[in-house]
Design a protein around this motif. Sequence first.
Motif, PDB file in Angstrom:
ATOM      1  N   CYS A  61       0.801  -1.235   0.000  1.00  0.00           N
ATOM      2  CA  CYS A  61       0.000   0.000   0.000  1.00  0.00           C
ATOM      3  C   CYS A  61       0.830   1.280   0.000  1.00  0.00           C
ATOM      4  O   CYS A  61       1.656   1.502   0.881  1.00  0.00           O
ATOM      5  N   LEU A  83      -0.031   5.075   0.456  1.00  0.00           N
ATOM      6  CA  LEU A  83      -1.182   5.817   0.982  1.00  0.00           C
ATOM      7  C   LEU A  83      -1.089   7.294   0.608  1.00  0.00           C
ATOM      8  O   LEU A  83      -0.064   7.943   0.852  1.00  0.00           O
ATOM      9  N   VAL A 116       2.623   0.369   5.810  1.00  0.00           N
ATOM     10  CA  VAL A 116       2.479   0.879   4.441  1.00  0.00           C
ATOM     11  C   VAL A 116       3.851   1.245   3.874  1.00  0.00           C
ATOM     12  O   VAL A 116       4.817   1.444   4.612  1.00  0.00           O
ATOM     13  N   CYS A 131       3.447   0.822  -8.465  1.00  0.00           N
ATOM     14  CA  CYS A 131       2.567  -0.246  -8.967  1.00  0.00           C
ATOM     15  C   CYS A 131       3.158  -1.058 -10.117  1.00  0.00           C
ATOM     16  O   CYS A 131       2.743  -2.194 -10.339  1.00  0.00           O
ATOM     17  N   LEU A 169      -5.686  -6.936  -2.477  1.00  0.00           N
ATOM     18  CA  LEU A 169      -4.770  -5.964  -1.873  1.00  0.00           C
ATOM     19  C   LEU A 169      -3.395  -6.585  -1.605  1.00  0.00           C
ATOM     20  O   LEU A 169      -2.639  -6.094  -0.779  1.00  0.00           O
ATOM     21  N   LEU A 211      -3.829   3.965  -2.295  1.00  0.00           N
ATOM     22  CA  LEU A 211      -5.116   4.226  -1.654  1.00  0.00           C
ATOM     23  C   LEU A 211      -5.229   5.717  -1.379  1.00  0.00           C
ATOM     24  O   LEU A 211      -4.361   6.301  -0.732  1.00  0.00           O
ATOM     25  N   THR A 219      -9.605   4.635   7.120  1.00  0.00           N
ATOM     26  CA  THR A 219      -8.257   4.266   6.664  1.00  0.00           C
ATOM     27  C   THR A 219      -7.787   3.008   7.388  1.00  0.00           C
ATOM     28  O   THR A 219      -7.253   2.080   6.769  1.00  0.00           O
ATOM     29  N   LEU A 236      -6.672  -0.477   5.658  1.00  0.00           N
ATOM     30  CA  LEU A 236      -5.269  -0.900   5.805  1.00  0.00           C
ATOM     31  C   LEU A 236      -5.178  -2.271   6.475  1.00  0.00           C
ATOM     32  O   LEU A 236      -4.335  -3.097   6.107  1.00  0.00           O
ATOM     33  N   THR A 257      -5.761  -5.034   4.175  1.00  0.00           N
ATOM     34  CA  THR A 257      -4.505  -5.285   3.444  1.00  0.00           C
ATOM     35  C   THR A 257      -3.596  -6.208   4.257  1.00  0.00           C
ATOM     36  O   THR A 257      -3.040  -7.175   3.732  1.00  0.00           O
TER      37      THR A 257
END
Length: 289
Positions: free
Chosen positions: A127, A129, A152, A199, A221, A227, A265, A269, A272
């Motif tokens: 992730c 964020l 994250v 990504c 995820l 996100l 959030t 998370l 995930t």
Amino acid sequence: MTLITSPSNPRISKLQTLHSARGRKKHGLFLMEGPHLLETLLNAQLWPHEVYYQPTLLQRTAEGRALLERLLHTPALTESQLIEVSDRVIEALGETQTSQGVVSVLTLDALDPAVLQQKRQPGARPCLLILDDLADPGNMGTILRTALAADVERILLTPHCVDYYSPKVVRSAAGAHVALPVETNVDWETMSTRIASHCGDHVQVLLAEAGSTHMYYEQDLTHPFALIIGNEAHGPSPEGHRLATLPISIPLANAVESLNAAMATGIILYETVRQNAMHVSTSSSKEHH
């Protein structure tokens, strides 16, 4: 060793300006108040620019006594960086109602995300964020702390977010500033570049938005994704909407319209975290067979 007894001392007056964003920007400094944050800094070997302390207040607890002893015997901090102050001065420096006896002063560049990234354990962190014009300091601090706990990759803040260095954000983040890479004032063009880099070939940008028919727990995820969490009152910005590949929501019962930004959030998370723990567990059981 320097001793300051008057709250009107020029050094103290200058530090009091650091309670405002303008003062922090002007002097390139910010404050971290309390023994817990100082201990977190020392453990991370992030040395404060200066430390203002009141020995009697610190010596009230065993932890405070141990911290004072450690502070006075940290080779990386010189005598000129350790400033003993009176009760009145430490009260004038802090924002909390009852001072805990110590305030650390840091340069704004002390929390360079590249440096913090190098200190982290290697590992897959799906992730990325993005906080899109988040306004409330309590929300920001809680999200920082939750994001660190959920591991994250990093956080990107848009230019209109609440000041990352404000005392309320620092206090509610409870030490997350010291360990979590955060980039501030990131424009949307740079945001796109960061997302593409994170990504790779499959860009997935999820936008938290109440009312979407796509539930957060239906998404995969386990692969790198971004996100976006929008402003508490107005939701995500038009730029956030343009960048998103999918809006996602959390199911809400009893006509509740939305959740607090920090709460939402945290829920996403930790989905995930759950999915990645399952993914690791499944992969390792396949290997054993």
